[in-house]
Write an enzyme that holds these catalytic residues in place. Structure first.
Site, PDB file in Angstrom:
ATOM      1  N   GLU A 158     -10.451  26.810  19.676  1.00  0.00           N
ATOM      2  CA  GLU A 158     -10.279  25.409  20.081  1.00  0.00           C
ATOM      3  C   GLU A 158     -10.891  25.203  21.468  1.00  0.00           C
ATOM      4  OE1 GLU A 158      -6.213  24.027  19.687  1.00  0.00           O
ATOM      5  OE2 GLU A 158      -6.091  24.937  17.711  1.00  0.00           O
ATOM      6  N   ASN A 211      -6.627  39.022  16.190  1.00  0.00           N
ATOM      7  CA  ASN A 211      -5.823  38.182  17.086  1.00  0.00           C
ATOM      8  C   ASN A 211      -4.812  39.006  17.870  1.00  0.00           C
ATOM      9  OD1 ASN A 211      -7.152  35.860  16.651  1.00  0.00           O
ATOM     10  ND2 ASN A 211      -5.476  34.757  15.667  1.00  0.00           N
ATOM     11  N   CYS A 263      -2.238  30.052  17.380  1.00  0.00           N
ATOM     12  CA  CYS A 263      -2.612  31.291  16.686  1.00  0.00           C
ATOM     13  C   CYS A 263      -1.975  32.551  17.257  1.00  0.00           C
ATOM     14  CB  CYS A 263      -4.127  31.411  16.658  1.00  0.00           C
ATOM     15  SG  CYS A 263      -4.830  30.143  15.602  1.00  0.00           S
TER      16      CYS A 263
HETATM   17  P1  NAD Z   1      -3.082  22.103  11.695  1.00  0.00           P
HETATM   18  O1  NAD Z   1      -1.604  21.992  11.667  1.00  0.00           O
HETATM   19  O2  NAD Z   1      -3.844  21.456  12.786  1.00  0.00           O
HETATM   20  O3  NAD Z   1      -3.697  21.592  10.313  1.00  0.00           O
HETATM   21  C1  NAD Z   1      -3.125  21.805   9.068  1.00  0.00           C
HETATM   22  C2  NAD Z   1      -3.306  20.544   8.258  1.00  0.00           C
HETATM   23  O4  NAD Z   1      -2.904  20.794   6.908  1.00  0.00           O
HETATM   24  C3  NAD Z   1      -2.455  19.361   8.735  1.00  0.00           C
HETATM   25  O5  NAD Z   1      -3.297  18.251   8.996  1.00  0.00           O
HETATM   26  C4  NAD Z   1      -1.506  19.085   7.578  1.00  0.00           C
HETATM   27  O6  NAD Z   1      -1.183  17.707   7.438  1.00  0.00           O
HETATM   28  C5  NAD Z   1      -2.318  19.604   6.408  1.00  0.00           C
HETATM   29  N1  NAD Z   1      -1.509  19.920   5.232  1.00  0.00           N
HETATM   30  C6  NAD Z   1      -0.314  20.552   5.166  1.00  0.00           C
HETATM   31  N2  NAD Z   1       0.099  20.634   3.883  1.00  0.00           N
HETATM   32  C7  NAD Z   1      -0.856  20.048   3.126  1.00  0.00           C
HETATM   33  C8  NAD Z   1      -1.003  19.826   1.740  1.00  0.00           C
HETATM   34  N3  NAD Z   1      -0.066  20.203   0.869  1.00  0.00           N
HETATM   35  N4  NAD Z   1      -2.114  19.197   1.293  1.00  0.00           N
HETATM   36  C9  NAD Z   1      -3.065  18.793   2.172  1.00  0.00           C
HETATM   37  N5  NAD Z   1      -2.978  18.978   3.505  1.00  0.00           N
HETATM   38  C10 NAD Z   1      -1.890  19.604   3.975  1.00  0.00           C
HETATM   39  O7  NAD Z   1      -3.378  23.681  11.683  1.00  0.00           O
HETATM   40  P2  NAD Z   1      -4.724  24.401  12.178  1.00  0.00           P
HETATM   41  O8  NAD Z   1      -4.639  24.656  13.632  1.00  0.00           O
HETATM   42  O9  NAD Z   1      -5.898  23.683  11.630  1.00  0.00           O
HETATM   43  O10 NAD Z   1      -4.563  25.811  11.444  1.00  0.00           O
HETATM   44  C11 NAD Z   1      -4.756  25.932  10.052  1.00  0.00           C
HETATM   45  C12 NAD Z   1      -4.803  27.411   9.698  1.00  0.00           C
HETATM   46  O11 NAD Z   1      -5.935  28.023  10.339  1.00  0.00           O
HETATM   47  C13 NAD Z   1      -3.604  28.217  10.149  1.00  0.00           C
HETATM   48  O12 NAD Z   1      -3.338  29.213   9.213  1.00  0.00           O
HETATM   49  C14 NAD Z   1      -4.068  28.842  11.456  1.00  0.00           C
HETATM   50  O13 NAD Z   1      -3.383  30.031  11.745  1.00  0.00           O
HETATM   51  C15 NAD Z   1      -5.519  29.120  11.150  1.00  0.00           C
HETATM   52  N6  NAD Z   1      -6.388  29.172  12.325  1.00  0.00           N
HETATM   53  C16 NAD Z   1      -6.233  28.257  13.329  1.00  0.00           C
HETATM   54  C17 NAD Z   1      -7.099  28.292  14.418  1.00  0.00           C
HETATM   55  C18 NAD Z   1      -6.938  27.312  15.551  1.00  0.00           C
HETATM   56  O14 NAD Z   1      -7.532  27.543  16.607  1.00  0.00           O
HETATM   57  N7  NAD Z   1      -6.192  26.233  15.397  1.00  0.00           N
HETATM   58  C19 NAD Z   1      -8.123  29.253  14.490  1.00  0.00           C
HETATM   59  C20 NAD Z   1      -8.257  30.165  13.434  1.00  0.00           C
HETATM   60  C21 NAD Z   1      -7.374  30.110  12.356  1.00  0.00           C
END
Ligand code: NAD
Length: 435
Positions: A158, A211, A263
């Site tokens: 991010e 991580n 994360c």
């Molecule tokens: P986030 O909470 O920002 O986004 C998740 C989205 O999924 C939300 O908008 C939510 O409304 C949606 N959602 C939930 N249930 C749903 C459903 N049934 N149908 C459709 N949409 C649905 O989370 P994020 O930060 O984007 O992280 C997502 C994944 O990626 C996690 O597993 C996280 O560990 C991983 N990840 C995150 C990052 C980061 O920097 N944020 C980096 C690498 C990996």
């Protein structure tokens, strides 16, 4: 074959991934169950802040390569590769809560047909999840459904999410069939990054192991920082000195108030949980967690010591997001630090360039005085506490800050400033890991 892409979950990862694939020329359908988020996107706005993302989304929406919906079925029918990018928050038992991923898998399954699809885990999940998803999808899908489940963990950062998605250090894909490998290699051909093809379990494990290693580096240097403070050494010089060794490397060796974000905290916890479930002890990671927790308290103690007591004192907090260039406050050190200061009777005035609205949702205005800029925060303050190293803070008019503060005390949780320069300006300046 033209590859169409479906992304389920349009959060920090899903939205960036969707926009970047569209930028690479693919047609992408992004789905989120949060109707408000989709409405925001359809009206030409973004539900999150990430540098450069608004332009990228807008450009690809107007080229008709990027569309959004709340309907998973629509994405499954449209796409050849369906990425699951929903949240995997910390569960009550310290492991990952996979309920969002499982729900999506069931929904995807019901909409499958005889047209071959790849269902890709992009969310960070415990090793063994792809195997479970295969069983779930097989159970809920029509008998004729043809699909592969693959693991394609995400490593974006991010604040630099577009760059780290379009030009990643590596692309990891865990899979089981040549057919899936052909599609994924083609999909990523234009990304100009090494592609590592593995089995499902190794790909899943790479993410948690990576991580946890990064968290370990941060806690390691923070433990060294505390030793530096007691011994008279300077952690910045120590970090530089050890980082020049190529086997160690210079990245992620900045002492401060520890890691936060969506994360590292949850992934370290989930990895400890995974190891224990598999009968392996991973006490090293428990120490990483404990050092990280203590680093926030250490910062509060430092402020308290410098102020005498913080009771009825005004503390100006600069930075609320867990790192600069994002509005993400999930697991931000700011939360524990502000709460700790308020418990001790401090009056907290807080400013952040992008994250105030998000922080207000968990620390309501009233408990914290949110202000519109750094100078309003610093005015009449007994201490200026720096939590996030936004560039904006590097460029503060320090003469003005000194003039408007009640006491010129700066406690810097990110070691943003040169201590000698700060002393010269007349501040009592305290950083992390040096005297
Ligand atoms: P986030 O909470 O920002 O986004 C998740 C989205 O999924 C939300 O908008 C939510 O409304 C949606 N959602 C939930 N249930 C749903 C459903 N049934 N149908 C459709 N949409 C649905 O989370 P994020 O930060 O984007 O992280 C997502 C994944 O990626 C996690 O597993 C996280 O560990 C991983 N990840 C995150 C990052 C980061 O920097 N944020 C980096 C690498 C990996």
């Amino acid at each position: 074959m033209k590859i169409n892409i479906g992304i389920i979950g349009c959060g920090y990862v899903g939205l960036v991934t969707a926009a970047c694939f569209a930028e690479r020329g693919y047609k992408v359908l992004g789905v989120d169950s949060d109707a408000g988020k989709i409405k925001t996107l359809l009206s030409g706005h973004l539900p999150i802040y990430e540098p450069g993302l608004a332009e990228l989304v807008k450009r690809n929406q107007s080229r008709k390569r990027l569309v959004f919906s709340t309907d998973i079925g629509q994405a499954v029918r449209f796409a050849d590769v369906i990425f699951i990018a929903v949240g995997t928050p910390l569960g009550d038992n310290g492991g990952a809560d996979l309920s969002q991923v499982k729900r999506v898998a069931r929904e995807v399954a019901k909409n499958l047909s005889s047209r071959y699809k790849i269902i890709a885990e992009k969310s960070t999940v415990p090793v063994g999840t792809a195997e479970q998803l295969k069983t779930t999808i097989r159970k809920y899908a029509p008998a004729r459904a043809e699909f592969d489940v693959i693991s394609n963990p995400e490593f974006l950062q991010e604040g630099r999410a577009i760059k780290t998605t379009l030009y990643p250090d590596r692309i990891v894909v865990g899979l089981e069939t040549k057919r899936a490998e052909g599609v994924m290699r083609k999909l990523y051909a234009s990304f100009k990054a090494p592609i590592l093809i593995t089995d499902l379990e190794s790909a899943e494990l790479i993410k948690h192991a990576a991580n946890s290693f990064l968290a370990m580096k941060i806690s390691y240097i923070n433990a060294i920082a505390q030793i530096c403070e007691k011994s008279g050494a300077d952690v910045r010089k120590v970090a530089y000195g050890i980082g020049l060794d190529k086997r160690i490397g210079r990245e992620f060796l900045r002492a401060g108030i520890g890691y936060g974000g969506f994360c590292l905290p949850k992934d370290v916890s989930a990895f400890v949980h995974i190891a224990e479930k598999l009968g392996c002890k991973f006490d090293l990671l428990k120490a990483v967690q404990s050092i990280n927790r203590d680093q926030r308290q250490h910062f509060i103690r430092k402020i308290e010591k410098a102020c005498g007591s913080v009771k009825h004192k005004k503390i100006a907090v600069l930075g609320l997001s867990f790192k600069p260039d994002t509005d993400d406050i999930r697991e931000s050190p700011a939360f524990d630090i502000i709460r700790g200061l308020i418990r001790k009777g401090a009056i907290v005035a807080a400013y952040d360039p992008k994250a105030i609205n998000n922080m207000k949702k968990i620390l309501p205005a009233g408990k914290v005085h949110y202000v519109g800029n750094s100078y309003q925060a610093a005015s009449g303050a007994d201490c200026l506490a720096i939590i996030t190293e936004w560039d904006e803070f590097k460029n503060l008019d320090l003469k003005r800050i000194k003039r408007i503060m009640k006491t010129p005390l700066v406690v810097d949780g990110r070691n943003m400033f040169d201590p000698q320069m700060m002393e010269k300006q007349g501040f009592n300046y305290l950083g992390i890991g040096f005297k």
